[in-house]
Write a protein that holds these residues in place. Structure first.
Motif, PDB file in Angstrom:
ATOM      1  N   SER A  77       0.823  -1.216   0.000  1.00  0.00           N
ATOM      2  CA  SER A  77       0.000   0.000   0.000  1.00  0.00           C
ATOM      3  C   SER A  77       0.859   1.269   0.000  1.00  0.00           C
ATOM      4  CB  SER A  77      -0.999   0.012   1.159  1.00  0.00           C
ATOM      5  OG  SER A  77      -0.301   0.082   2.374  1.00  0.00           O
ATOM      6  N   SER A  78       2.135   1.134   0.420  1.00  0.00           N
ATOM      7  CA  SER A  78       3.015   2.309   0.393  1.00  0.00           C
ATOM      8  C   SER A  78       3.600   2.535  -1.004  1.00  0.00           C
ATOM      9  CB  SER A  78       4.144   2.149   1.423  1.00  0.00           C
ATOM     10  OG  SER A  78       5.071   1.175   0.999  1.00  0.00           O
ATOM     11  N   GLY A  79       3.387   1.569  -1.928  1.00  0.00           N
ATOM     12  CA  GLY A  79       3.823   1.770  -3.311  1.00  0.00           C
ATOM     13  C   GLY A  79       4.978   0.897  -3.760  1.00  0.00           C
ATOM     14  N   LEU A  80       5.298  -0.137  -2.971  1.00  0.00           N
ATOM     15  CA  LEU A  80       6.394  -1.040  -3.335  1.00  0.00           C
ATOM     16  C   LEU A  80       5.784  -2.403  -3.664  1.00  0.00           C
ATOM     17  CD1 LEU A  80       9.722  -1.277  -1.326  1.00  0.00           C
ATOM     18  CD2 LEU A  80       8.691  -3.272  -2.358  1.00  0.00           C
ATOM     19  N   VAL A  81       5.902  -2.822  -4.925  1.00  0.00           N
ATOM     20  CA  VAL A  81       5.174  -4.007  -5.394  1.00  0.00           C
ATOM     21  C   VAL A  81       6.130  -4.964  -6.101  1.00  0.00           C
ATOM     22  CG1 VAL A  81       3.296  -4.818  -6.888  1.00  0.00           C
ATOM     23  CG2 VAL A  81       3.061  -2.650  -5.666  1.00  0.00           C
ATOM     24  N   GLN A  82       5.976  -6.268  -5.823  1.00  0.00           N
ATOM     25  CA  GLN A  82       6.864  -7.276  -6.419  1.00  0.00           C
ATOM     26  C   GLN A  82       6.134  -8.158  -7.419  1.00  0.00           C
ATOM     27  OE1 GLN A  82       9.083  -9.650  -3.593  1.00  0.00           O
ATOM     28  NE2 GLN A  82       9.726 -11.102  -5.140  1.00  0.00           N
ATOM     29  N   VAL A  83       6.812  -8.432  -8.547  1.00  0.00           N
ATOM     30  CA  VAL A  83       6.359  -9.472  -9.476  1.00  0.00           C
ATOM     31  C   VAL A  83       7.259 -10.679  -9.189  1.00  0.00           C
ATOM     32  CG1 VAL A  83       6.113 -10.168 -11.887  1.00  0.00           C
ATOM     33  CG2 VAL A  83       5.684  -7.798 -11.237  1.00  0.00           C
ATOM     34  N   PRO A  84       6.692 -11.761  -8.619  1.00  0.00           N
ATOM     35  CA  PRO A  84       7.543 -12.862  -8.145  1.00  0.00           C
ATOM     36  C   PRO A  84       8.148 -13.694  -9.272  1.00  0.00           C
ATOM     37  CG  PRO A  84       5.238 -13.427  -7.863  1.00  0.00           C
ATOM     38  CD  PRO A  84       5.268 -12.014  -8.372  1.00  0.00           C
ATOM     39  N   GLU A  85       9.209 -14.386  -8.933  1.00  0.00           N
ATOM     40  CA  GLU A  85       9.816 -15.344  -9.856  1.00  0.00           C
ATOM     41  C   GLU A  85       8.787 -16.428 -10.160  1.00  0.00           C
ATOM     42  OE1 GLU A  85      13.466 -18.597  -9.731  1.00  0.00           O
ATOM     43  OE2 GLU A  85      13.164 -17.265  -8.030  1.00  0.00           O
ATOM     44  N   GLY A  86       8.702 -16.841 -11.423  1.00  0.00           N
ATOM     45  CA  GLY A  86       7.753 -17.895 -11.780  1.00  0.00           C
ATOM     46  C   GLY A  86       6.344 -17.381 -11.994  1.00  0.00           C
ATOM     47  N   ARG A  87       6.172 -16.065 -11.970  1.00  0.00           N
ATOM     48  CA  ARG A  87       4.936 -15.369 -12.360  1.00  0.00           C
ATOM     49  C   ARG A  87       3.773 -15.512 -11.372  1.00  0.00           C
ATOM     50  NH1 ARG A  87       7.930 -16.847 -16.715  1.00  0.00           N
ATOM     51  NH2 ARG A  87       7.161 -18.915 -17.113  1.00  0.00           N
ATOM     52  N   HIS A  88       3.455 -16.773 -10.958  1.00  0.00           N
ATOM     53  CA  HIS A  88       2.400 -17.003  -9.951  1.00  0.00           C
ATOM     54  C   HIS A  88       1.079 -16.321 -10.310  1.00  0.00           C
ATOM     55  CE1 HIS A  88       4.996 -19.140  -7.190  1.00  0.00           C
ATOM     56  NE2 HIS A  88       5.913 -18.222  -7.403  1.00  0.00           N
ATOM     57  N   VAL A  89       0.609 -16.561 -11.530  1.00  0.00           N
ATOM     58  CA  VAL A  89      -0.741 -16.083 -11.847  1.00  0.00           C
ATOM     59  C   VAL A  89      -1.734 -17.036 -11.188  1.00  0.00           C
ATOM     60  CG1 VAL A  89      -0.014 -15.039 -14.036  1.00  0.00           C
ATOM     61  CG2 VAL A  89      -0.922 -17.365 -14.050  1.00  0.00           C
ATOM     62  N   PHE A  90      -2.952 -16.545 -10.955  1.00  0.00           N
ATOM     63  CA  PHE A  90      -3.956 -17.372 -10.274  1.00  0.00           C
ATOM     64  C   PHE A  90      -4.699 -18.198 -11.309  1.00  0.00           C
ATOM     65  CE2 PHE A  90      -3.339 -13.650  -7.502  1.00  0.00           C
ATOM     66  CZ  PHE A  90      -2.895 -14.310  -6.367  1.00  0.00           C
ATOM     67  N   THR A  91      -4.439 -19.503 -11.300  1.00  0.00           N
ATOM     68  CA  THR A  91      -5.103 -20.386 -12.256  1.00  0.00           C
ATOM     69  C   THR A  91      -6.540 -20.637 -11.777  1.00  0.00           C
ATOM     70  OG1 THR A  91      -4.281 -22.333 -11.121  1.00  0.00           O
ATOM     71  CG2 THR A  91      -2.924 -21.479 -12.886  1.00  0.00           C
ATOM     72  N   GLY A  92      -7.406 -20.970 -12.741  1.00  0.00           N
ATOM     73  CA  GLY A  92      -8.824 -21.134 -12.388  1.00  0.00           C
ATOM     74  C   GLY A  92      -9.527 -19.793 -12.336  1.00  0.00           C
ATOM     75  N   MET A  93      -8.778 -18.715 -12.593  1.00  0.00           N
ATOM     76  CA  MET A  93      -9.352 -17.364 -12.643  1.00  0.00           C
ATOM     77  C   MET A  93      -9.004 -16.758 -14.000  1.00  0.00           C
ATOM     78  SD  MET A  93      -8.355 -16.003  -8.854  1.00  0.00           S
ATOM     79  CE  MET A  93      -9.355 -14.538  -8.858  1.00  0.00           C
ATOM     80  N   THR A  94      -9.861 -15.887 -14.493  1.00  0.00           N
ATOM     81  CA  THR A  94      -9.620 -15.287 -15.802  1.00  0.00           C
ATOM     82  C   THR A  94      -8.507 -14.246 -15.709  1.00  0.00           C
ATOM     83  OG1 THR A  94     -11.204 -13.501 -15.470  1.00  0.00           O
ATOM     84  CG2 THR A  94     -12.065 -15.548 -16.442  1.00  0.00           C
ATOM     85  N   VAL A  95      -8.043 -13.827 -16.879  1.00  0.00           N
ATOM     86  CA  VAL A  95      -7.051 -12.750 -16.981  1.00  0.00           C
ATOM     87  C   VAL A  95      -7.584 -11.502 -16.279  1.00  0.00           C
ATOM     88  CG1 VAL A  95      -5.988 -11.144 -18.651  1.00  0.00           C
ATOM     89  CG2 VAL A  95      -5.933 -13.629 -19.062  1.00  0.00           C
TER      90      VAL A  95
END
Length: 236
Positions: A77-95
């Motif tokens: 919430s302070s503005g620091l955001v990570q895109v993790p290794e291996g992407r970790h998109v939520f499967t079973g959910m749409t784009v």
């Protein structure tokens, strides 16, 4: 202006010290790359900055405030955001559902819609596939989705962990060009990469890690031209 400052950071897993007294900083508006072989401590550093791991010692300051004891949601919430290794998109959910999750901390629907429109402009393939299950996307498309989801949370500093891992060369070039574009539009980037050549070619500055320590630092150009880097990482 210094946006992120890491001072004397050490992180241990039981008896194993993964990170040893590391110091580095990221200035507002920069792309800074941390490069190093597997096991150098790169991912551990990012996870510690994000609040997912607690350091055994050291200070992490973001925009002048110490964050090493803060929770991950507070850090995001302070503005620091990570895109993790291996992407970790939520499967079973749409784009679309994946992208909406990126904005979970925000209630301003209109602002979220504006950001979503810019993400679809930047990643047209996500707009085309917004009703598809995220698991049906290719590796490169999942990386774009993970980056788009992170951008939905309005980052001031974007932490990218191995964004090129497992991608075809054509996607690697595209991802790096997107990182440069995101940076030009005002987001500061801290990039962790094994692909040293690509990482340093877009970096303002870089740090080289070996077994949990910073062993070299300089501008992206200086490090690309260094004979030590050529030998260790670029096959020179």
């Amino acid at each position: 202006m210094i946006m992120l400052k890491v001072e004397n950071l050490s992180v241990s897993y039981g008896m194993i010290q993964a990170v040893k007294d590391i110091n580095f900083e990221v200035n507002e508006g920069e792309i800074v790359s941390l490069i190093g072989a597997n096991g150098a401590g790169k991912t551990t550093i990012l996870r510690t900055i994000s609040g997912l791991i607690r350091p055994s010692k050291g200070i992490i300051s973001f925009q002048g405030k110490s964050i090493e004891k803060e929770t991950s949601p507070k850090i995001v919430s302070s503005g620091l955001v990570q895109v993790p290794e291996g992407r970790h998109v939520f499967t079973g959910m749409t784009v679309m559902e994946n992208l909406e999750l990126g904005a979970f901390l925000y209630t301003d629907k209109k602002e979220s819609e504006t950001i979503l429109a810019t993400i679809f402009e930047r990643f047209p393939i996500l707009a085309e596939r917004k009703h598809q299950d995220a698991s049906t996307l290719s590796g490169g498309e999942q990386q774009m989705l993970a980056m788009g989801r992170a951008l939905m949370s309005r980052p001031k500093l974007l932490l990218l962990d191995e964004p090129s891992m497992g991608l075809a060369p054509i996607f690697i070039r595209e991802i790096f060009s997107i990182i440069e574009e995101i940076n030009k539009q005002g987001t500061t980037v801290l990039l962790i990469e094994q692909n040293a050549k690509m990482a340093l070619s877009i970096a303002d500055r870089g740090y080289v890690l070996e077994t949990g320590k910073v062993v070299l630092e300089g501008t992206g150009e200086e490090l690309l031209g260094s004979s030590e880097i050529q030998k260790a990482y670029l096959g020179g």
